[in-house]
Design a protein around this motif. Structure first.
Motif, PDB file in Angstrom:
ATOM      1  N   ILE A 171     -76.403 -30.025   0.061  1.00 39.55           N
ATOM      2  CA  ILE A 171     -77.718 -29.979  -0.481  1.00 39.55           C
ATOM      3  C   ILE A 171     -77.569 -29.257  -1.792  1.00 39.55           C
ATOM      4  O   ILE A 171     -76.821 -28.216  -1.834  1.00 39.55           O
ATOM      5  N   SER A 172     -77.901 -29.492  -3.038  1.00 40.00           N
ATOM      6  CA  SER A 172     -77.705 -29.232  -4.225  1.00 40.00           C
ATOM      7  C   SER A 172     -78.882 -29.221  -5.202  1.00 40.00           C
ATOM      8  O   SER A 172     -79.972 -29.678  -4.910  1.00 40.00           O
ATOM      9  N   LYS A 173     -78.547 -28.531  -6.452  1.00 41.21           N
ATOM     10  CA  LYS A 173     -79.730 -28.466  -7.212  1.00 41.21           C
ATOM     11  C   LYS A 173     -79.582 -29.883  -8.148  1.00 41.21           C
ATOM     12  O   LYS A 173     -80.579 -29.903  -9.146  1.00 41.21           O
ATOM     13  N   ALA A 174     -78.799 -30.791  -7.939  1.00 44.63           N
ATOM     14  CA  ALA A 174     -78.436 -31.848  -8.927  1.00 44.63           C
ATOM     15  C   ALA A 174     -78.410 -32.847  -7.839  1.00 44.63           C
ATOM     16  O   ALA A 174     -78.238 -32.472  -6.468  1.00 44.63           O
ATOM     17  N   ALA A 175     -78.291 -34.337  -8.120  1.00 46.81           N
ATOM     18  CA  ALA A 175     -78.113 -35.199  -7.217  1.00 46.81           C
ATOM     19  C   ALA A 175     -76.826 -35.218  -6.559  1.00 46.81           C
ATOM     20  O   ALA A 175     -75.908 -34.632  -7.077  1.00 46.81           O
ATOM     21  N   CYS A 176     -76.728 -35.409  -5.088  1.00 47.31           N
ATOM     22  CA  CYS A 176     -75.767 -35.174  -4.128  1.00 47.31           C
ATOM     23  C   CYS A 176     -74.803 -36.332  -3.934  1.00 47.31           C
ATOM     24  O   CYS A 176     -74.062 -36.088  -3.223  1.00 47.31           O
ATOM     25  N   ILE A 177     -75.306 -37.382  -4.430  1.00 49.92           N
ATOM     26  CA  ILE A 177     -74.498 -38.538  -3.739  1.00 49.92           C
ATOM     27  C   ILE A 177     -73.064 -38.567  -3.841  1.00 49.92           C
ATOM     28  O   ILE A 177     -72.366 -39.221  -2.925  1.00 49.92           O
ATOM     29  N   THR A 178     -72.692 -38.366  -5.166  1.00 51.63           N
ATOM     30  CA  THR A 178     -71.049 -38.218  -5.157  1.00 51.63           C
ATOM     31  C   THR A 178     -70.274 -37.139  -4.370  1.00 51.63           C
ATOM     32  O   THR A 178     -69.466 -37.901  -3.499  1.00 51.63           O
ATOM     33  N   ASP A 179     -70.873 -36.283  -4.119  1.00 46.99           N
ATOM     34  CA  ASP A 179     -70.284 -35.308  -3.169  1.00 46.99           C
ATOM     35  C   ASP A 179     -70.326 -35.940  -2.028  1.00 46.99           C
ATOM     36  O   ASP A 179     -69.326 -35.700  -0.953  1.00 46.99           O
ATOM     37  N   LEU A 180     -71.453 -36.123  -1.556  1.00 50.14           N
ATOM     38  CA  LEU A 180     -71.889 -36.541  -0.118  1.00 50.14           C
ATOM     39  C   LEU A 180     -70.865 -37.813   0.156  1.00 50.14           C
ATOM     40  O   LEU A 180     -70.195 -38.053   1.184  1.00 50.14           O
ATOM     41  N   GLY A 224     -74.755 -23.559  -7.284  1.00 56.60           N
ATOM     42  CA  GLY A 224     -75.884 -24.439  -6.865  1.00 56.60           C
ATOM     43  C   GLY A 224     -75.639 -25.501  -5.692  1.00 56.60           C
ATOM     44  O   GLY A 224     -76.714 -26.301  -5.768  1.00 56.60           O
ATOM     45  N   ALA A 225     -74.810 -25.213  -4.888  1.00 56.47           N
ATOM     46  CA  ALA A 225     -74.664 -26.032  -3.684  1.00 56.47           C
ATOM     47  C   ALA A 225     -74.097 -25.398  -2.532  1.00 56.47           C
ATOM     48  O   ALA A 225     -73.375 -24.814  -2.709  1.00 56.47           O
ATOM     49  N   TYR A 226     -74.477 -26.091  -1.376  1.00 55.03           N
ATOM     50  CA  TYR A 226     -73.672 -25.303  -0.176  1.00 55.03           C
ATOM     51  C   TYR A 226     -73.298 -26.981   0.564  1.00 55.03           C
ATOM     52  O   TYR A 226     -73.809 -28.164   0.344  1.00 55.03           O
ATOM     53  N   ALA A 227     -72.380 -26.900   1.387  1.00 55.55           N
ATOM     54  CA  ALA A 227     -71.943 -28.075   2.358  1.00 55.55           C
ATOM     55  C   ALA A 227     -71.627 -27.553   3.709  1.00 55.55           C
ATOM     56  O   ALA A 227     -71.294 -26.380   3.820  1.00 55.55           O
ATOM     57  N   ALA A 228     -71.909 -28.453   4.678  1.00 58.65           N
ATOM     58  CA  ALA A 228     -71.312 -28.211   5.996  1.00 58.65           C
ATOM     59  C   ALA A 228     -70.709 -29.354   6.401  1.00 58.65           C
ATOM     60  O   ALA A 228     -70.847 -30.471   6.162  1.00 58.65           O
ATOM     61  N   PHE A 282     -64.423 -22.545   0.572  1.00 60.20           N
ATOM     62  CA  PHE A 282     -64.974 -22.129   2.075  1.00 60.20           C
ATOM     63  C   PHE A 282     -65.731 -20.779   2.041  1.00 60.20           C
ATOM     64  O   PHE A 282     -65.338 -19.970   1.496  1.00 60.20           O
ATOM     65  N   GLU A 283     -66.831 -20.939   2.771  1.00 58.67           N
ATOM     66  CA  GLU A 283     -67.706 -19.750   2.856  1.00 58.67           C
ATOM     67  C   GLU A 283     -67.858 -19.170   4.198  1.00 58.67           C
ATOM     68  O   GLU A 283     -67.747 -17.947   4.488  1.00 58.67           O
ATOM     69  N   TYR A 284     -67.958 -19.975   5.339  1.00 53.62           N
ATOM     70  CA  TYR A 284     -68.151 -19.608   6.618  1.00 53.62           C
ATOM     71  C   TYR A 284     -67.828 -20.139   7.674  1.00 53.62           C
ATOM     72  O   TYR A 284     -68.043 -21.570   7.765  1.00 53.62           O
ATOM     73  N   ASN A 285     -67.447 -19.804   8.928  1.00 56.80           N
ATOM     74  CA  ASN A 285     -67.103 -20.398  10.167  1.00 56.80           C
ATOM     75  C   ASN A 285     -68.675 -20.365  10.940  1.00 56.80           C
ATOM     76  O   ASN A 285     -68.873 -19.252  11.353  1.00 56.80           O
ATOM     77  N   LEU A 315     -79.517 -24.517   5.687  1.00 53.85           N
ATOM     78  CA  LEU A 315     -78.913 -24.760   4.351  1.00 53.85           C
ATOM     79  C   LEU A 315     -79.558 -25.116   3.273  1.00 53.85           C
ATOM     80  O   LEU A 315     -80.340 -26.175   3.493  1.00 53.85           O
ATOM     81  N   THR A 316     -80.024 -24.484   2.091  1.00 51.84           N
ATOM     82  CA  THR A 316     -80.616 -24.900   1.002  1.00 51.84           C
ATOM     83  C   THR A 316     -79.907 -24.709  -0.169  1.00 51.84           C
ATOM     84  O   THR A 316     -78.567 -24.297  -0.055  1.00 51.84           O
ATOM     85  N   ALA A 317     -80.180 -25.126  -1.469  1.00 51.26           N
ATOM     86  CA  ALA A 317     -79.228 -25.012  -2.734  1.00 51.26           C
ATOM     87  C   ALA A 317     -79.148 -23.484  -2.821  1.00 51.26           C
ATOM     88  O   ALA A 317     -78.036 -23.356  -3.732  1.00 51.26           O
TER      89      ALA A 317
END
Length: 468
Positions: free
Chosen positions: A8-17, A184-188, A202-205, A214-216
């Motif tokens: 989830i990001s503040k910008a378009a996410c499709i590339t990262d996804l 501006g983004a988080y990932a799981a 890497f942020e968290y287990n 998760l939000t941006a």
């Protein structure tokens, strides 16, 4: 097994996804799917990837996905993601799960008036069933806890909601969920290997049973983790990508450590050490250092067209792919005594064929060293392999022969290193596979290499232990 990625990001996410999900392709070979959310609308695509790569099936249609949040999955079970429009709100869901009481849960939901709209090979869709269990709760947290309490097996999941992405790890943490962060983004994700090239740190287990939103802008804990954990040991042995880390323990570090310890304690005379790619390479590098002999690439994996072959349902296809993807180097094999390192021996068919090929190409001796102990029990907790019956395992078939038709006799003795039964089991497997010498890593040394307390690591497939 399967793996997922959500961002989830503040910008378009499709590339990262797209790329984040693709980095989980080593975890499954059946189906891939992605979903995004934008302005009240969900966008979804699911493809069969049994005969093609995730990238090739999705790359051309990425311009049809909109939104700053999305989830993706590589699945070895059912088509995912699933969409739901419920009293909890709209959401999409992906899961990494194994449910042993699915028929019972299906009957219970049907009696309550639920219906199933998604079918997979004539059966209900497992992920839809899990989604329906969630909708029984008064909130997403209560619904996910309902899943934890009712299923027999395990389930980790990502929910794409109108408010963000909910990440929930299995009740006992049998499969990992890792959180990454960038500006501006988080990932799981199931694999930290998906983070670096997308600039996530890497942020968290996520803890066992823990639920996060998760939000941006950040992550919020919705449910505290359980105190007890049993993460699957086979993640480090086989499934995990070498650069991935679970519970702050790196995959290749464990494989290298297993090899190093075995090499230091091996008096076998050999010319060099080789790894059976891919999972055996890290162990072989450690083995070579521990033993003080060279490492050579006597077998090379042909990577352009052959994916991992452990999970295809059809045994003949699995055997064919296993043969075709590995190419021996005759120049290195001719007249040589070679110690080969591999991750595991499950059915034994692939290894037997590989060993015969090594002799065909001139190997004088083929010594096999295995990263984990003999596998004696089918896994009831995750999609560990396609094995449904213990008798598909070469160790159990061998025990049945040794015990005059009783494959369950003296199992505790066969699982205990250096007992008479254990030594007899290893010797008979060696003969079946036509190996010069065979050594398995001990359970004690595997746990030592992982570095977590024994009670925090699931070793059911080796010793039938289950703490909870």
């Amino acid at each position: 097994m399967g793996g997922f990625f959500g961002t989830i990001s503040k910008a378009a996410c499709i590339t990262d996804l797209f790329y984040g999900t693709d980095y989980h392709s080593h975890l499954g070979t059946r189906r891939g799917g992605i979903a995004t959310f934008h302005d009240g609308i969900f966008y979804r695509s699911i493809h069969n990837i049994e005969n093609s790569y995730f990238r090739s099936r999705f790359e051309k249609g990425l311009d049809k996905f909109y939104g700053n949040s999305g989830i993706g999955v590589i699945s070895d079970t059912d088509p995912q993601p699933i969409f739901m429009h419920t009293r909890l709100g709209k959401f999409a869901i992906v899961t990494v799960a194994k449910i042993n009481n699915i028929d019972e849960l299906e009957r219970d939901l049907l009696k309550k008036g639920f219906h199933f709209s998604e079918l997979s090979s004539g059966s209900i869709n497992q992920t839809e069933l899990l989604a329906l269990l969630i909708t029984e709760g008064a909130s997403f947290v209560e619904g996910i806890e309902n899943v934890y309490n009712k299923i027999q097996g395990s389930c980790s999941m990502l929910l794409l909601t109108e408010d963000g992405i909910i990440a929930a790890r299995d009740k006992y943490g049998r499969t990992p969920v890792l959180i990454g962060k960038k500006d501006g983004a988080y990932a799981a994700a199931s694999e930290t290997a998906s983070f670096p090239n997308l600039d996530f740190e890497f942020e968290y287990n996520v803890g066992p049973g823990e639920i996060l939103l998760l939000t941006a802008d950040g992550m919020t804990q919705l449910r505290k983790p359980n105190k007890k954990m049993q993460i699957c040991s086979f993640l480090w042995v086989y499934y995990g990508y070498p650069v991935s880390t679970y519970e702050n323990v790196n995959v290749d570090f464990v494989r290298y450590g297993c090899g190093l310890n075995m090499g230091k304690n091996d008096a076998t005379k050999a010319d060099y050490v080789a790894g059976i790619p891919d999972s055996g390479v890290g162990m072989a590098l450690g083995y070579a250092e521990g033993k003080g002999i060279p490492y050579r690439r006597a077998i090379v994996k042909y990577t352009p067209t052959w994916p991992r072959s452990f999970t295809p349902a059809n045994q003949s296809i699995r055997d064919l792919v296993a043969k075709m993807k590995l190419i021996p180097n005759k120049k290195l094999l001719e007249g040589k005594r070679v110690i080969f390192c591999d991750d595991s021996i499950v059915r034994g068919t692939q290894l037997r064929d590989n060993v015969n090929i090594l002799y065909k190409f001139g190997a004088k001796e083929a010594h096999m060293r295995v990263c984990c102990p003999p596998i004696l029990f089918a896994c009831p907790f995750i999609g560990f392999s396609a094995s449904k019956s213990p008798l598909e395992l070469i160790a159990r078939r061998t025990i049945k022969e040794l015990e005059n038709g009783d494959d369950e006799k003296n199992l505790d003795r066969y699982a205990s290193t250096h007992t008479e039964q254990y030594n007899c089991l290893v010797e008979n497997i060696r003969k079946k596979l036509n190996i010069t010498t065979l050594r398995f890593n001990t359970l004690e040394d595997l746990i030592k290499a992982i570095g977590l307390p024994k009670e925090s690591v699931c070793t059911h497939c080796y010793d039938n232990s289950s703490y909870f």
